[in-house]
Design a protein around this motif. Structure first.
Motif, PDB file in Angstrom:
ATOM      1  N   LEU A   1      32.794   5.801  27.864  1.00  0.00           N
ATOM      2  CA  LEU A   1      31.834   6.786  27.332  1.00  0.00           C
ATOM      3  C   LEU A   1      32.552   7.742  26.392  1.00  0.00           C
ATOM      4  CD1 LEU A   1      28.982   8.765  28.675  1.00  0.00           C
ATOM      5  CD2 LEU A   1      31.026  10.090  28.157  1.00  0.00           C
ATOM      6  N   SER A   2      31.902   8.066  25.276  1.00  0.00           N
ATOM      7  CA  SER A   2      32.429   9.142  24.441  1.00  0.00           C
ATOM      8  C   SER A   2      31.300   9.749  23.612  1.00  0.00           C
ATOM      9  CB  SER A   2      33.557   8.651  23.534  1.00  0.00           C
ATOM     10  OG  SER A   2      34.266   9.777  23.026  1.00  0.00           O
ATOM     11  N   GLY A   3      31.564  10.910  23.052  1.00  0.00           N
ATOM     12  CA  GLY A   3      30.549  11.600  22.261  1.00  0.00           C
ATOM     13  C   GLY A   3      31.142  12.156  20.989  1.00  0.00           C
TER      14      GLY A   3
ATOM     15  N   GLN B   1      30.136  15.145  17.934  1.00  0.00           N
ATOM     16  CA  GLN B   1      29.179  16.182  17.526  1.00  0.00           C
ATOM     17  C   GLN B   1      28.631  15.860  16.138  1.00  0.00           C
ATOM     18  OE1 GLN B   1      30.014  20.366  18.117  1.00  0.00           O
ATOM     19  NE2 GLN B   1      31.985  19.798  18.961  1.00  0.00           N
TER      20      GLN B   1
ATOM     21  N   PHE C   1      27.358   8.751  22.564  1.00  0.00           N
ATOM     22  CA  PHE C   1      26.212   9.626  22.313  1.00  0.00           C
ATOM     23  C   PHE C   1      26.530  10.682  21.265  1.00  0.00           C
ATOM     24  CE2 PHE C   1      27.365  13.546  24.384  1.00  0.00           C
ATOM     25  CZ  PHE C   1      28.430  13.145  25.153  1.00  0.00           C
TER      26      PHE C   1
ATOM     27  N   ALA D   1      26.458  14.403  20.426  1.00  0.00           N
ATOM     28  CA  ALA D   1      26.484  15.641  21.211  1.00  0.00           C
ATOM     29  C   ALA D   1      25.781  16.751  20.427  1.00  0.00           C
ATOM     30  CB  ALA D   1      27.925  16.002  21.558  1.00  0.00           C
TER      31      ALA D   1
ATOM     32  N   HIS E   1      25.842  20.218  22.035  1.00  0.00           N
ATOM     33  CA  HIS E   1      27.161  20.829  21.862  1.00  0.00           C
ATOM     34  C   HIS E   1      27.294  21.449  20.474  1.00  0.00           C
ATOM     35  CE1 HIS E   1      29.140  18.773  25.409  1.00  0.00           C
ATOM     36  NE2 HIS E   1      29.633  19.986  25.442  1.00  0.00           N
TER      37      HIS E   1
ATOM     38  N   TYR F   1      30.978  25.259  27.238  1.00  0.00           N
ATOM     39  CA  TYR F   1      31.070  23.958  26.565  1.00  0.00           C
ATOM     40  C   TYR F   1      31.713  22.863  27.432  1.00  0.00           C
ATOM     41  CZ  TYR F   1      32.355  21.031  22.476  1.00  0.00           C
ATOM     42  OH  TYR F   1      32.515  20.016  21.579  1.00  0.00           O
TER      43      TYR F   1
ATOM     44  N   MET G   1      30.139  19.223  28.848  1.00  0.00           N
ATOM     45  CA  MET G   1      30.881  17.981  28.573  1.00  0.00           C
ATOM     46  C   MET G   1      31.187  17.238  29.882  1.00  0.00           C
ATOM     47  SD  MET G   1      33.931  17.463  25.897  1.00  0.00           S
ATOM     48  CE  MET G   1      35.098  16.112  26.021  1.00  0.00           C
TER      49      MET G   1
ATOM     50  N   ASP H   1      28.045  15.461  30.706  1.00  0.00           N
ATOM     51  CA  ASP H   1      27.900  14.293  29.805  1.00  0.00           C
ATOM     52  C   ASP H   1      28.659  13.104  30.363  1.00  0.00           C
ATOM     53  OD1 ASP H   1      26.807  16.018  27.879  1.00  0.00           O
ATOM     54  OD2 ASP H   1      28.676  16.197  26.749  1.00  0.00           O
ATOM     55  N   ILE H   2      29.868  13.391  30.795  1.00  0.00           N
ATOM     56  CA  ILE H   2      30.772  12.316  31.210  1.00  0.00           C
ATOM     57  C   ILE H   2      30.360  11.777  32.579  1.00  0.00           C
ATOM     58  CG2 ILE H   2      33.165  11.789  31.872  1.00  0.00           C
ATOM     59  CD1 ILE H   2      34.062  13.871  29.766  1.00  0.00           C
TER      60      ILE H   2
ATOM     61  N   VAL I   1      37.441   7.543  28.794  1.00  0.00           N
ATOM     62  CA  VAL I   1      36.792   8.408  27.805  1.00  0.00           C
ATOM     63  C   VAL I   1      37.738   8.487  26.598  1.00  0.00           C
ATOM     64  CG1 VAL I   1      35.830  10.719  27.385  1.00  0.00           C
ATOM     65  CG2 VAL I   1      35.735   9.750  29.688  1.00  0.00           C
TER      66      VAL I   1
ATOM     67  N   VAL J   1      39.203   9.708  23.344  1.00  0.00           N
ATOM     68  CA  VAL J   1      39.114  10.939  22.538  1.00  0.00           C
ATOM     69  C   VAL J   1      40.472  11.201  21.875  1.00  0.00           C
ATOM     70  CG1 VAL J   1      37.310  12.243  23.773  1.00  0.00           C
ATOM     71  CG2 VAL J   1      39.630  12.228  24.682  1.00  0.00           C
TER      72      VAL J   1
ATOM     73  N   GLN K   1      40.886  16.841  22.873  1.00  0.00           N
ATOM     74  CA  GLN K   1      39.830  16.826  23.891  1.00  0.00           C
ATOM     75  C   GLN K   1      40.358  16.533  25.296  1.00  0.00           C
ATOM     76  OE1 GLN K   1      36.587  17.620  23.327  1.00  0.00           O
ATOM     77  NE2 GLN K   1      37.208  18.104  21.237  1.00  0.00           N
TER      78      GLN K   1
ATOM     79  N   HIS L   1      39.444  18.910  28.055  1.00  0.00           N
ATOM     80  CA  HIS L   1      38.036  18.824  28.460  1.00  0.00           C
ATOM     81  C   HIS L   1      37.818  17.687  29.460  1.00  0.00           C
ATOM     82  CE1 HIS L   1      36.785  20.979  24.504  1.00  0.00           C
ATOM     83  NE2 HIS L   1      37.079  21.828  25.466  1.00  0.00           N
TER      84      HIS L   1
HETATM   85  N1  TRP Z   1      33.649  17.811  22.613  1.00  0.00           N
HETATM   86  C1  TRP Z   1      33.731  16.591  21.880  1.00  0.00           C
HETATM   87  C2  TRP Z   1      34.229  16.885  20.457  1.00  0.00           C
HETATM   88  O1  TRP Z   1      34.131  17.982  19.979  1.00  0.00           O
HETATM   89  C3  TRP Z   1      32.392  15.883  21.818  1.00  0.00           C
HETATM   90  C4  TRP Z   1      31.908  15.533  23.194  1.00  0.00           C
HETATM   91  C5  TRP Z   1      30.885  16.151  23.867  1.00  0.00           C
HETATM   92  C6  TRP Z   1      32.429  14.517  24.044  1.00  0.00           C
HETATM   93  N2  TRP Z   1      30.736  15.577  25.078  1.00  0.00           N
HETATM   94  C7  TRP Z   1      31.648  14.568  25.233  1.00  0.00           C
HETATM   95  C8  TRP Z   1      33.462  13.579  23.915  1.00  0.00           C
HETATM   96  C9  TRP Z   1      31.893  13.698  26.304  1.00  0.00           C
HETATM   97  C10 TRP Z   1      33.704  12.728  25.002  1.00  0.00           C
HETATM   98  C11 TRP Z   1      32.930  12.785  26.176  1.00  0.00           C
HETATM   99  O2  TRP Z   1      34.690  15.996  19.800  1.00  0.00           O
END
Ligand code: TRP
Ligand code: ADP
Length: 315
Positions: free
Chosen positions: A7-9, A11, A40, A42, A45, A127, A131, A134-135, A143, A145, A149, A152
């Motif tokens: 999983l990853s996100g 913005q 996804f 974000a 975020h 924030y 996150m 989300d995860i 994850v 990144v 990150q 996080h």
């Molecule tokens: N914070 C991440 C960024 O700025 C984006 C993000 C939001 C994310 N939720 C996440 C990445 C969950 C991985 C998993 O790039």
């Protein structure tokens, strides 16, 4: 055998750059066959820094186009918007109640914001907890990144542990997946490449833009090899190929930069063209997001039901 989950996100905060690509996005493409993947957008975020609805809409669609252009296959990957799955914000609230302020005050993003602004918004402070939600809703094994990150993902891990200790085993502990060689891709000034530093090479740049960025790379004249030019070049070609060229052209910064422009163009042009093709098919983008939301909702709501049971609100 069940596949492991990724999983990853990202913005929807504007044009991606090659640091985003090599640091995170490329891993999504490389691993999409091996992992059951959830990617996804974000958008909630991004809301703390992007408060312009037109731009928000455009950028959300833009992230899908970016993913399609780099080779994400929506048949293999669940691609969705964070705001479509209300379980993210719901779980965030539950995590808020088991998280202390001093713990969150240690987060880098908050400390950076505090150093710049006098009044940090609550969303920025919180924030990492959104996150974590989300995860943890999707029980990922990895994850992917960039290094920035990592903290996080560690907070998500701590939060999972805290919840499990309080209410019983519920969440799988996630692991960040960070490739050492590209953990921090340097920008044209040698610092971390970042939208906020104005030192990027956009991933879908036109030829002229690539040229302008590369010619602007800060060269260090203390050695024959221009460090910042080489570091970016090394993303595209291995040292075994580059070192002999840099040795032969020692001190000839302009020629080395011209070669980098050509190599970047070779790498970027096909991605740029693919993105332009997808730009003509916005209905496809909307369809992908709709299907993605349906698939993600199933997983997230199942987990959320389990959480509601564990905390005792399901009577
Ligand atoms: N914070 C991440 C960024 O700025 C984006 C993000 C939001 C994310 N939720 C996440 C990445 C969950 C991985 C998993 O790039
Ligand atoms: P930016 O700093 O440009 O705003 P984002 O915060 O939107 O970038 O990052 C999106 C993803 O790209 C994250 O996973 C992040 O860790 C990764 N990333 C961003 N910049 C770099 C970089 N210079 N090197 C490696 N990965 C990066």
């Amino acid at each position: 055998m069940l596949k492991k989950v990724l999983l990853s996100g990202l913005q929807p905060s504007g044009k991606p750059h090659i640091g985003n690509y090599f640091g995170a996005m490329k891993q999504f493409v490389d691993l999409q066959n091996e992992y059951d993947s959830y990617l996804f957008i974000a958008d909630y975020h991004a809301l703390h820094s992007l408060q312009n609805p037109m731009e928000m809409r455009e950028n959300i669609i833009g992230v899908v186009l970016d993913y399609l252009a780099i080779g994400i296959d929506p048949k293999k990957v669940t691609l969705f918007q964070q705001s479509d799955i209300s379980e993210h914000t719901e779980l965030c609230w539950i995590f808020d109640t088991i998280t202390t302020m001093p713990y969150l005050a240690r987060a880098h993003a908050y400390k950076d914001a505090l150093a710049k602004d006098k009044e940090v918004d609550v969303g920025t402070f919180n924030y990492p907890i959104l996150m974590a939600a989300d995860i943890l809703l999707y029980s990922p094994d990895i994850v992917p990144v960039g290094a920035d990150q990592k903290q996080h993902v560690e907070i998500a891990r701590d939060t999972a542990q805290k919840f499990n200790n309080t209410f019983g085993e519920t969440f799988k502990l996630p692991e960040p997946f960070i490739k050492d060689e590209v953990a921090v891709v340097p920008g044209t000034d040698g610092k971390k490449m970042s939208k906020s530093y104005g030192n990027t090479i956009p991933l879908f740049a036109e030829y002229e833009e690539i040229k302008k960025c590369v010619m602007g790379i800060v060269t260090d004249s203390s050695t024959g090899i221009p460090k910042n030019v080489y570091a970016i070049h090394n993303l595209l070609r291995p040292a075994s190929e580059l070192l002999p060229i840099y040795k032969e052209k020692e001190g000839k910064y302009r020629e080395l930069k011209e070669l980098l422009v050509e190599d970047l163009e070779k790498f970027i042009a096909p991605l740029r063209e693919r993105r332009k093709k997808f730009e003509k098919n916005i209905p496809l983008v909307l369809e992908i997001l709709k299907n993605g939301a349906e698939a993600a909702k199933k997983v997230a709501s199942r987990k959320m039901n389990e959480v509601r049971e564990k905390i005792g609100v399901k009577v």
